[in-house]
Design a protein around this motif. Structure first.
Motif, PDB file in Angstrom:
ATOM      1  N   UNK A  19       0.830  -1.208   0.000  1.00  0.00           N
ATOM      2  CA  UNK A  19       0.000   0.000   0.000  1.00  0.00           C
ATOM      3  C   UNK A  19       0.864   1.258   0.000  1.00  0.00           C
ATOM      4  N   UNK A  20       1.961   1.203   0.740  1.00  0.00           N
ATOM      5  CA  UNK A  20       2.879   2.340   0.774  1.00  0.00           C
ATOM      6  C   UNK A  20       3.526   2.550  -0.592  1.00  0.00           C
ATOM      7  N   UNK A  21       3.914   1.452  -1.224  1.00  0.00           N
ATOM      8  CA  UNK A  21       4.491   1.552  -2.565  1.00  0.00           C
ATOM      9  C   UNK A  21       3.481   2.112  -3.564  1.00  0.00           C
ATOM     10  N   UNK A  22       2.256   1.636  -3.458  1.00  0.00           N
ATOM     11  CA  UNK A  22       1.210   2.107  -4.367  1.00  0.00           C
ATOM     12  C   UNK A  22       0.941   3.594  -4.160  1.00  0.00           C
ATOM     13  N   UNK A  23       0.952   4.033  -2.899  1.00  0.00           N
ATOM     14  CA  UNK A  23       0.732   5.447  -2.594  1.00  0.00           C
ATOM     15  C   UNK A  23       1.863   6.303  -3.172  1.00  0.00           C
ATOM     16  N   UNK A  24       3.093   5.857  -2.989  1.00  0.00           N
ATOM     17  CA  UNK A  24       4.232   6.595  -3.531  1.00  0.00           C
ATOM     18  C   UNK A  24       4.177   6.664  -5.055  1.00  0.00           C
ATOM     19  N   UNK A  25       3.774   5.576  -5.674  1.00  0.00           N
ATOM     20  CA  UNK A  25       3.672   5.554  -7.129  1.00  0.00           C
ATOM     21  C   UNK A  25       2.609   6.539  -7.618  1.00  0.00           C
ATOM     22  N   UNK A  26       1.478   6.596  -6.912  1.00  0.00           N
ATOM     23  CA  UNK A  26       0.417   7.530  -7.286  1.00  0.00           C
ATOM     24  C   UNK A  26       0.869   8.976  -7.106  1.00  0.00           C
ATOM     25  N   UNK A  27       1.626   9.228  -6.029  1.00  0.00           N
ATOM     26  CA  UNK A  27       2.132  10.581  -5.803  1.00  0.00           C
ATOM     27  C   UNK A  27       3.113  10.988  -6.897  1.00  0.00           C
ATOM     28  N   UNK A  28       3.959  10.066  -7.310  1.00  0.00           N
ATOM     29  CA  UNK A  28       4.907  10.358  -8.389  1.00  0.00           C
ATOM     30  C   UNK A  28       4.178  10.613  -9.705  1.00  0.00           C
ATOM     31  N   UNK A  29       3.128   9.855  -9.952  1.00  0.00           N
ATOM     32  CA  UNK A  29       2.339  10.069 -11.168  1.00  0.00           C
ATOM     33  C   UNK A  29       1.678  11.443 -11.152  1.00  0.00           C
ATOM     34  N   UNK A  30       1.179  11.847  -9.982  1.00  0.00           N
ATOM     35  CA  UNK A  30       0.564  13.168  -9.861  1.00  0.00           C
ATOM     36  C   UNK A  30       1.593  14.273 -10.102  1.00  0.00           C
ATOM     37  N   UNK A  31       2.800  14.081  -9.552  1.00  0.00           N
ATOM     38  CA  UNK A  31       3.851  15.082  -9.739  1.00  0.00           C
ATOM     39  C   UNK A  31       4.233  15.196 -11.214  1.00  0.00           C
ATOM     40  N   UNK A  32       4.386  14.036 -11.872  1.00  0.00           N
ATOM     41  CA  UNK A  32       4.736  14.056 -13.296  1.00  0.00           C
ATOM     42  C   UNK A  32       3.637  14.714 -14.123  1.00  0.00           C
ATOM     43  N   UNK A  33       2.403  14.418 -13.774  1.00  0.00           N
ATOM     44  CA  UNK A  33       1.278  15.004 -14.499  1.00  0.00           C
ATOM     45  C   UNK A  33       1.236  16.515 -14.302  1.00  0.00           C
ATOM     46  N   UNK A  34       1.514  16.943 -13.067  1.00  0.00           N
ATOM     47  CA  UNK A  34       1.518  18.372 -12.768  1.00  0.00           C
ATOM     48  C   UNK A  34       2.642  19.076 -13.524  1.00  0.00           C
TER      49      UNK A  34
END
Length: 209
Positions: A151-166
């Motif tokens: 779950x922690x890995x998945x959360x970090x991956x989602x945060x990185x995707x949001x940063x890249x999208x931003x």
């Protein structure tokens, strides 16, 4: 191939849950059949044999897949996790074994008094259910840390995707602004070069005459 999806392990757990549920249902049918004489021995034996076979296949498949993906997982299992998992496997196996004992008792029902038969079936059935419940608890406890890790890995991956999208959005906006400014400057230069005032031109012609 590495499967780090916590939902996969939850779905995989259904194989073991189905196994324990089927044998528990059979135990209930067994008690009803023996105490109320509502089901024949042949029916009880047929249902028990079918459920025992399905349970054996489900548990074997569950053990194999769980063991396989545990070794392919990025998570490093602790000794406590492995101990709980081992105890869970043993408990599932013992639960299935006690179900088989009940099945064998039914096969020999004509050689056992009805009172002893009822006592044996109830005791074996209760022990079976206890092992299944214990196995389910141990299995769940064995993957708590693993689920937390995923779950922690998945959360970090989602945060990185949001940063890249931003970043992509900001980059596109900057590019659009630069393009707009560049075109605006070109337009201004073009207008300055080609801008002609008709009144000024007419006055110049009159003065020339």
């Amino acid at each position: 191939m590495k499967n780090n999806n916590p939902k996969f392990y939850t779905r995989l757990k259904y194989l073991a849950t189905i196994s324990s549920t089927l044998l528990s249902i059979w135990f209930v049918l067994l008690i009803i059949g023996v105490f109320k004489n509502s089901l024949s021995w042949i029916v009880l034996i047929a249902i028990g044999s079918a459920f025992a076979f399905i349970t054996l296949i489900s548990l074997a498949l569950y053990f194999y897949l769980r063991f396989k993906f545990m070794h392919q997982s990025q998570y490093e299992h602790t000794k406590k996790d492995l101990l709980k998992w081992s105890l869970a496997m043993i408990s599932y196996s013992l639960g299935w074994l006690f179900a088989i004992i009940n099945l064998m008792v039914i096969l020999a029902h004509d050689k056992i008094s009805i009172l002893n038969l009822k006592i044996i079936l109830i005791v074996m059935g209760i022990i079976m259910i206890i092992f299944f419940v214990l196995a389910s608890i141990l299995e769940m406890m064995s993957r708590i840390n693993e689920h937390s890790f995923f779950n922690q890995q998945e959360y970090q991956m989602l945060q990185e995707q949001k940063k890249r999208k931003k970043k992509d959005i900001i980059s596109n906006e900057n590019l659009s602004n630069e393009t707009y400014n560049h075109r605006t400057k070109e337009a201004e230069i073009f207008l300055k070069k080609n801008n002609k005032n008709p009144f000024t031109d007419e006055n110049n012609r009159k003065e020339g005459e």
